[in-house]
Enzyme design. Structure first.
Site, PDB file in Angstrom:
ATOM      1  N   LYS A   1       8.877  39.713 -13.692  1.00  0.00           N
ATOM      2  CA  LYS A   1       8.932  38.854 -11.823  1.00  0.00           C
ATOM      3  C   LYS A   1       9.437  37.254 -11.919  1.00  0.00           C
ATOM      4  CE  LYS A   1       4.534  38.374 -12.169  1.00  0.00           C
ATOM      5  NZ  LYS A   1       4.532  39.327 -13.669  1.00  0.00           N
TER       6      LYS A   1
ATOM      7  N   ARG B   1      -3.109  36.780  -9.167  1.00  0.00           N
ATOM      8  CA  ARG B   1      -3.779  38.124 -10.116  1.00  0.00           C
ATOM      9  C   ARG B   1      -4.519  38.639 -10.516  1.00  0.00           C
ATOM     10  NH1 ARG B   1       0.194  35.834 -13.998  1.00  0.00           N
ATOM     11  NH2 ARG B   1       0.385  36.653 -16.111  1.00  0.00           N
TER      12      ARG B   1
ATOM     13  N   ARG C   1      11.520  38.736 -25.627  1.00  0.00           N
ATOM     14  CA  ARG C   1      11.444  37.402 -24.037  1.00  0.00           C
ATOM     15  C   ARG C   1      11.854  36.560 -25.827  1.00  0.00           C
ATOM     16  NH1 ARG C   1       7.558  36.833 -19.057  1.00  0.00           N
ATOM     17  NH2 ARG C   1       6.502  36.792 -20.357  1.00  0.00           N
TER      18      ARG C   1
ATOM     19  N   ARG D   1       7.480  32.520 -26.875  1.00  0.00           N
ATOM     20  CA  ARG D   1       5.884  32.260 -26.100  1.00  0.00           C
ATOM     21  C   ARG D   1       4.833  32.634 -26.671  1.00  0.00           C
ATOM     22  NH1 ARG D   1       5.857  33.628 -19.998  1.00  0.00           N
ATOM     23  NH2 ARG D   1       4.405  34.309 -19.825  1.00  0.00           N
TER      24      ARG D   1
ATOM     25  N   ARG E   1      -2.711  41.325 -22.617  1.00  0.00           N
ATOM     26  CA  ARG E   1      -2.165  40.992 -21.559  1.00  0.00           C
ATOM     27  C   ARG E   1      -2.507  41.844 -20.495  1.00  0.00           C
ATOM     28  NH1 ARG E   1       2.837  37.663 -22.503  1.00  0.00           N
ATOM     29  NH2 ARG E   1       3.272  37.351 -20.147  1.00  0.00           N
TER      30      ARG E   1
HETATM   31  P1  AMP Z   1       2.754  34.135 -16.563  1.00  0.00           P
HETATM   32  O1  AMP Z   1       3.288  33.371 -17.496  1.00  0.00           O
HETATM   33  O2  AMP Z   1       2.211  34.589 -15.017  1.00  0.00           O
HETATM   34  O3  AMP Z   1       2.441  35.483 -17.591  1.00  0.00           O
HETATM   35  O4  AMP Z   1       0.769  33.060 -17.261  1.00  0.00           O
HETATM   36  C1  AMP Z   1       0.760  33.315 -18.414  1.00  0.00           C
HETATM   37  C2  AMP Z   1      -0.537  32.846 -18.575  1.00  0.00           C
HETATM   38  O5  AMP Z   1      -1.525  32.003 -17.567  1.00  0.00           O
HETATM   39  C3  AMP Z   1      -1.428  34.590 -18.317  1.00  0.00           C
HETATM   40  O6  AMP Z   1      -1.829  35.575 -19.528  1.00  0.00           O
HETATM   41  C4  AMP Z   1      -2.967  34.346 -18.026  1.00  0.00           C
HETATM   42  O7  AMP Z   1      -3.705  33.135 -18.857  1.00  0.00           O
HETATM   43  C5  AMP Z   1      -2.173  32.684 -17.154  1.00  0.00           C
HETATM   44  N1  AMP Z   1      -2.165  32.445 -15.621  1.00  0.00           N
HETATM   45  C6  AMP Z   1      -0.781  32.469 -15.100  1.00  0.00           C
HETATM   46  N2  AMP Z   1      -1.341  32.457 -13.966  1.00  0.00           N
HETATM   47  C7  AMP Z   1      -2.354  33.229 -13.307  1.00  0.00           C
HETATM   48  C8  AMP Z   1      -3.365  33.343 -12.878  1.00  0.00           C
HETATM   49  N3  AMP Z   1      -3.256  33.464 -10.698  1.00  0.00           N
HETATM   50  N4  AMP Z   1      -4.717  33.813 -12.878  1.00  0.00           N
HETATM   51  C9  AMP Z   1      -5.626  33.793 -14.029  1.00  0.00           C
HETATM   52  N5  AMP Z   1      -4.701  33.127 -14.933  1.00  0.00           N
HETATM   53  C10 AMP Z   1      -2.974  32.700 -14.855  1.00  0.00           C
END
Ligand code: AMP
Length: 257
Positions: free
Chosen positions: A45, A124, A163, A196, A207
């Site tokens: 994404k 989410r 990644r 990460r 996740r």
């Molecule tokens: P991402 O980079 O989008 O994969 O986000 C990394 C982490 O941030 C996720 O695994 C969650 O712990 C937290 N996170 C990011 N966006 C959200 C969201 N909209 N709702 C809940 N947790 C989030």
């Protein structure tokens, strides 16, 4: 003309909150593009949001990036809610809805921005989607489409575990799929690449489980609102982007800038 708003614009308001002004005010367009990108972690994404923003001029807004930017600041600057959010993130769990919505709400100028937006990683959960829908309705803002990226689970795991991300410009690489020219170094800005914490195997499982339980129901939510467009996330980032543009074009006129 291709404009990369993410390279010209530091997206200051999104990364640092309402008190920070973006370095570039996006040009006013007749009807800004407003998209949500859905899909399991690792479907790409973030990469697609970047490519789409280069083509359409709308800002890439990732809630994960906001948390990571806050994490990079001095600990004394972290609010208790942010500290709690980092603990959830490290485990790969979702941050509570109230914290996430508080952060997005504080950045609501980005949702109003005349340049439009491409939301990545938000909403989410159903609660978050309902909050966003309510806000957009109250503020008289419309979403153009919700793109749902689809990919088999084994490919998702391979993408996440390989990644690597640039510490400075956040460009994304993959150890085998899209390796940098020099190992450990970003091709775009020369910054150091890192893995990460939540791309480690134990966090990946958490996740993917959170995605199935909390995020997958959004597919139906947006399908019922007639906003959903599903796109296969296989192949190169450019091929996936072409597919996305074609899918979006079938929904309505797209002006590539
Ligand atoms: P991402 O980079 O989008 O994969 O986000 C990394 C982490 O941030 C996720 O695994 C969650 O712990 C937290 N996170 C990011 N966006 C959200 C969201 N909209 N709702 C809940 N947790 C989030």
């Amino acid at each position: 003309m291709v404009m990369d708003v993410n390279q010209k614009n530091d997206r200051g308001t999104w990364f640092h909150g309402a008190s920070t002004v973006c370095s570039v005010v996006p040009a006013a367009v007749e009807s800004p593009y407003r998209f949500v990108l859905l899909g399991a972690p690792g479907v790409g994404k973030g990469t697609q949001a970047l490519l789409l923003s280069q083509r359409l001029g709308a800002c890439h807004l990732s809630t994960g990036d906001v948390f990571r930017a806050a994490g990079a600041r001095a600990e004394c600057e972290h609010t208790p809610a942010m500290k709690e959010a980092f603990a959830y993130m490290r485990r790969g769990s979702l941050v509570p809805d109230a914290t996430v919505w508080g952060i997005v709400r504080e950045r609501s100028a980005c949702l109003h921005c005349r340049g439009g937006f491409i939301l990545d990683g938000f909403p989410r959960t159903l609660d978050q989607a309902i909050s966003l829908k309510g806000f957009m309705e109250t503020e008289n803002l419309g979403l153009n489409a919700v793109v749902n990226y689809e990919l088999p689970v084994d490919e998702i795991v391979a993408r996440l575990s390989g990644r690597r991300v640039c510490r400075d410009c956040k460009a994304v690489f993959h150890v085998t799929g899209q390796p940098p020219t020099t190992e450990g170094q970003c091709d775009r800005c020369g910054g150091a690449l890192y893995q990460r914490e939540d791309d480690l195997p134990e966090s990946i499982a958490v996740r993917l489980d959170a995605y199935q339980r909390a995020t997958a129901p959004l597919i139906e939510f947006y399908a019922e609102l007639k906003l959903l467009t599903s796109v296969a996330a296989t192949g190169s980032p450019e091929a996936i982007c072409e597919r996305t543009m074609a899918a979006l074009e079938t929904r309505g006129r797209l002006t590539v800038i």
